[in-house]
Motif scaffolding. Sequence first.
Motif, PDB file in Angstrom:
ATOM      1  N   ILE A  38       3.060 -13.696  -9.924  1.00 62.48           N
ATOM      2  CA  ILE A  38       3.201 -12.513 -10.697  1.00 62.48           C
ATOM      3  C   ILE A  38       2.152 -11.435  -9.861  1.00 62.48           C
ATOM      4  CG2 ILE A  38       2.877 -11.445 -12.963  1.00 62.48           C
ATOM      5  CD1 ILE A  38       3.691 -14.103 -14.065  1.00 62.48           C
ATOM      6  N   MET A  39       1.106 -11.985  -9.556  1.00 67.22           N
ATOM      7  CA  MET A  39       0.171 -10.809  -8.999  1.00 67.22           C
ATOM      8  C   MET A  39       0.682 -10.469  -7.466  1.00 67.22           C
ATOM      9  SD  MET A  39      -2.507 -10.377 -10.804  1.00 67.22           S
ATOM     10  CE  MET A  39      -3.679 -11.147 -11.814  1.00 67.22           C
ATOM     11  N   THR A  40       1.510 -11.216  -6.923  1.00 66.93           N
ATOM     12  CA  THR A  40       1.952 -10.921  -5.682  1.00 66.93           C
ATOM     13  C   THR A  40       3.083  -9.698  -5.831  1.00 66.93           C
ATOM     14  OG1 THR A  40       1.827 -12.931  -4.625  1.00 66.93           O
ATOM     15  CG2 THR A  40       3.291 -11.813  -3.509  1.00 66.93           C
ATOM     16  N   GLU A  41       4.072  -9.949  -6.632  1.00 68.30           N
ATOM     17  CA  GLU A  41       4.932  -8.926  -7.119  1.00 68.30           C
ATOM     18  C   GLU A  41       4.430  -7.556  -7.395  1.00 68.30           C
ATOM     19  OE1 GLU A  41       8.060  -8.972  -6.682  1.00 68.30           O
ATOM     20  OE2 GLU A  41       7.694 -10.994  -5.789  1.00 68.30           O
ATOM     21  N   LEU A  42       3.497  -7.804  -8.440  1.00 67.47           N
ATOM     22  CA  LEU A  42       2.611  -6.785  -8.542  1.00 67.47           C
ATOM     23  C   LEU A  42       1.994  -5.897  -7.613  1.00 67.47           C
ATOM     24  CD1 LEU A  42       1.445  -4.664 -10.931  1.00 67.47           C
ATOM     25  CD2 LEU A  42      -0.411  -6.375 -11.258  1.00 67.47           C
ATOM     26  N   GLN A  43       1.410  -6.496  -6.548  1.00 70.05           N
ATOM     27  CA  GLN A  43       0.985  -5.912  -5.546  1.00 70.05           C
ATOM     28  C   GLN A  43       2.045  -5.076  -4.697  1.00 70.05           C
ATOM     29  OE1 GLN A  43      -1.496  -9.059  -3.651  1.00 70.05           O
ATOM     30  NE2 GLN A  43      -2.219  -9.587  -5.545  1.00 70.05           N
ATOM     31  N   ARG A  44       3.123  -5.821  -4.672  1.00 74.32           N
ATOM     32  CA  ARG A  44       4.266  -5.167  -3.721  1.00 74.32           C
ATOM     33  C   ARG A  44       4.818  -3.855  -4.675  1.00 74.32           C
ATOM     34  NH1 ARG A  44       7.100 -11.048  -2.653  1.00 74.32           N
ATOM     35  NH2 ARG A  44       5.618 -11.390  -0.799  1.00 74.32           N
ATOM     36  N   LYS A  45       4.643  -4.110  -5.653  1.00 72.24           N
ATOM     37  CA  LYS A  45       5.017  -2.981  -6.471  1.00 72.24           C
ATOM     38  C   LYS A  45       3.961  -1.672  -6.482  1.00 72.24           C
ATOM     39  CE  LYS A  45       7.240  -4.128 -10.767  1.00 72.24           C
ATOM     40  NZ  LYS A  45       7.088  -4.329 -12.180  1.00 72.24           N
ATOM     41  N   LEU A  46       2.750  -2.154  -6.505  1.00 68.26           N
ATOM     42  CA  LEU A  46       1.867  -1.028  -6.272  1.00 68.26           C
ATOM     43  C   LEU A  46       2.023  -0.208  -5.249  1.00 68.26           C
ATOM     44  CD1 LEU A  46      -1.306  -2.920  -7.810  1.00 68.26           C
ATOM     45  CD2 LEU A  46      -0.295  -0.970  -8.665  1.00 68.26           C
ATOM     46  N   ALA A  47       2.489  -0.962  -3.842  1.00 71.74           N
ATOM     47  CA  ALA A  47       2.418  -0.366  -2.561  1.00 71.74           C
ATOM     48  C   ALA A  47       3.737   0.249  -2.302  1.00 71.74           C
ATOM     49  CB  ALA A  47       1.964  -1.560  -1.607  1.00 71.74           C
ATOM     50  N   LYS A  48       4.681   0.082  -3.187  1.00 73.01           N
ATOM     51  CA  LYS A  48       5.912   0.602  -3.026  1.00 73.01           C
ATOM     52  C   LYS A  48       5.814   2.070  -2.991  1.00 73.01           C
ATOM     53  CE  LYS A  48      10.531  -0.261  -4.026  1.00 73.01           C
ATOM     54  NZ  LYS A  48      11.595  -0.639  -4.908  1.00 73.01           N
ATOM     55  N   ASN A  49       6.424   2.727  -1.930  1.00 78.19           N
ATOM     56  CA  ASN A  49       6.505   4.291  -1.830  1.00 78.19           C
ATOM     57  C   ASN A  49       5.144   4.800  -1.326  1.00 78.19           C
ATOM     58  OD1 ASN A  49       9.308   4.051  -2.355  1.00 78.19           O
ATOM     59  ND2 ASN A  49       8.749   4.216  -4.788  1.00 78.19           N
ATOM     60  N   ASN A  50       4.324   4.016  -0.998  1.00 78.24           N
ATOM     61  CA  ASN A  50       2.992   4.503  -0.561  1.00 78.24           C
ATOM     62  C   ASN A  50       2.709   3.972   0.729  1.00 78.24           C
ATOM     63  OD1 ASN A  50       2.008   6.053  -3.056  1.00 78.24           O
ATOM     64  ND2 ASN A  50       2.172   4.033  -3.994  1.00 78.24           N
ATOM     65  N   ASN A  51       2.012   4.493   1.528  1.00 80.62           N
ATOM     66  CA  ASN A  51       1.167   3.926   2.768  1.00 80.62           C
ATOM     67  C   ASN A  51      -0.163   3.335   2.124  1.00 80.62           C
ATOM     68  OD1 ASN A  51       3.004   4.963   4.570  1.00 80.62           O
ATOM     69  ND2 ASN A  51       2.093   6.954   4.827  1.00 80.62           N
ATOM     70  N   SER A  52      -0.196   2.136   2.382  1.00 78.75           N
ATOM     71  CA  SER A  52      -1.233   1.578   1.472  1.00 78.75           C
ATOM     72  C   SER A  52      -2.286   0.748   2.531  1.00 78.75           C
ATOM     73  CB  SER A  52      -0.750   0.576   0.323  1.00 78.75           C
ATOM     74  OG  SER A  52       0.373   1.196  -0.339  1.00 78.75           O
ATOM     75  N   ILE A  53      -3.265   0.531   2.045  1.00 82.17           N
ATOM     76  CA  ILE A  53      -4.207  -0.719   2.467  1.00 82.17           C
ATOM     77  C   ILE A  53      -4.624  -1.471   1.447  1.00 82.17           C
ATOM     78  CG2 ILE A  53      -6.350   1.094   2.482  1.00 82.17           C
ATOM     79  CD1 ILE A  53      -7.063  -0.295   5.229  1.00 82.17           C
ATOM     80  N   LEU A  54      -4.503  -2.610   1.714  1.00 80.96           N
ATOM     81  CA  LEU A  54      -4.617  -3.797   0.544  1.00 80.96           C
ATOM     82  C   LEU A  54      -5.798  -4.628   1.219  1.00 80.96           C
ATOM     83  CD1 LEU A  54      -1.327  -3.491   0.765  1.00 80.96           C
ATOM     84  CD2 LEU A  54      -1.600  -4.439  -1.485  1.00 80.96           C
ATOM     85  N   GLU A  55      -6.698  -4.956   0.298  1.00 78.26           N
ATOM     86  CA  GLU A  55      -7.643  -6.082   0.694  1.00 78.26           C
ATOM     87  C   GLU A  55      -7.699  -7.189  -0.422  1.00 78.26           C
ATOM     88  OE1 GLU A  55     -11.348  -6.334  -0.861  1.00 78.26           O
ATOM     89  OE2 GLU A  55     -11.400  -4.256  -1.601  1.00 78.26           O
TER      90      GLU A  55
END
Length: 251
Positions: free
Chosen positions: A141-158
């Motif tokens: 669920i967290m992985t899906e959420l992280q992908r959704k958060l980054a959708k349509n954005n240039n993102s940097i994830l830690e």
Amino acid sequence: MFQALHHPPAYRQTKLPNHCIAKKRRVKNNARRDIIIAVDGPAGAGKSTVTKLVAKKLRFLYIDTGALYRALTLKAKRLNLNLKNKKVITALIKKTDIKLIYNKNLLKVKLDNYDVTKEIRKLYITDGVSEVAKIKEVRQIMTELQRKLAKNNNSILEGRDIGTVVFPNANFKFYLDADFRERVRRRFKELKEKNKNIKTKLVKNNLSTRDKMDSTRKIAPLKMAKDAIYIDTTDLSIKEVVDRILSWIRI
Ligand code: DC
């Protein structure tokens, strides 16, 4: 669209490996894909501080994935739930709303609409979070959420599994590391500012337990992606690490 980046001579790469050249890949409908930068590594390696600064410089969205696991842990703790009970924690995440809110470069974490930004940093949460983070269903669920958060954005994830699981095709991958003693020193300094009575031994135990749990769990353990750039931050300043990361980025 993006400003030219500063590449300090000391870190300038003469020839970048292919995977380090950001490809604004085109997908079927010819829409441009967003650029993803993955930053993984153990606690205390400097990920948060550095990632925030890189995000600011590049005007990328900063996504603190650890905050999501921490928020869920807080909710479980408040409800006095057993963190080891997979069924209970999986049921809990399904009725939990976690949001990352950005306000003038400051990140706020909201749990069911309450601001928990400060609370989730406390040691009692840090102590329990790895238990929650090893549950397979929670990670899905967290992985899906992280992908959704980054959708349509240039993102940097830690995080711990960004370059290996969440975004295995990230344009850039970094793995930040530091000597154990240095990581303890940094975490102790950080926690001491909030709690004068904190003991080094407590921080040491927490870090070594988390290191072990995060890197030995079955699902998405902490490990360096094969194509990640390894940076040992032990003897580097924050600025040096930021510059080193920026020196690899071509947009
Ligand atoms: O980065 P942090 O210390 O806030 O992360 C807290 C915990 O959350 C960490 O010990 C392991 C877990 N975590 C994870 O399993 N996967 C992530 N992508 C991020 C954090």
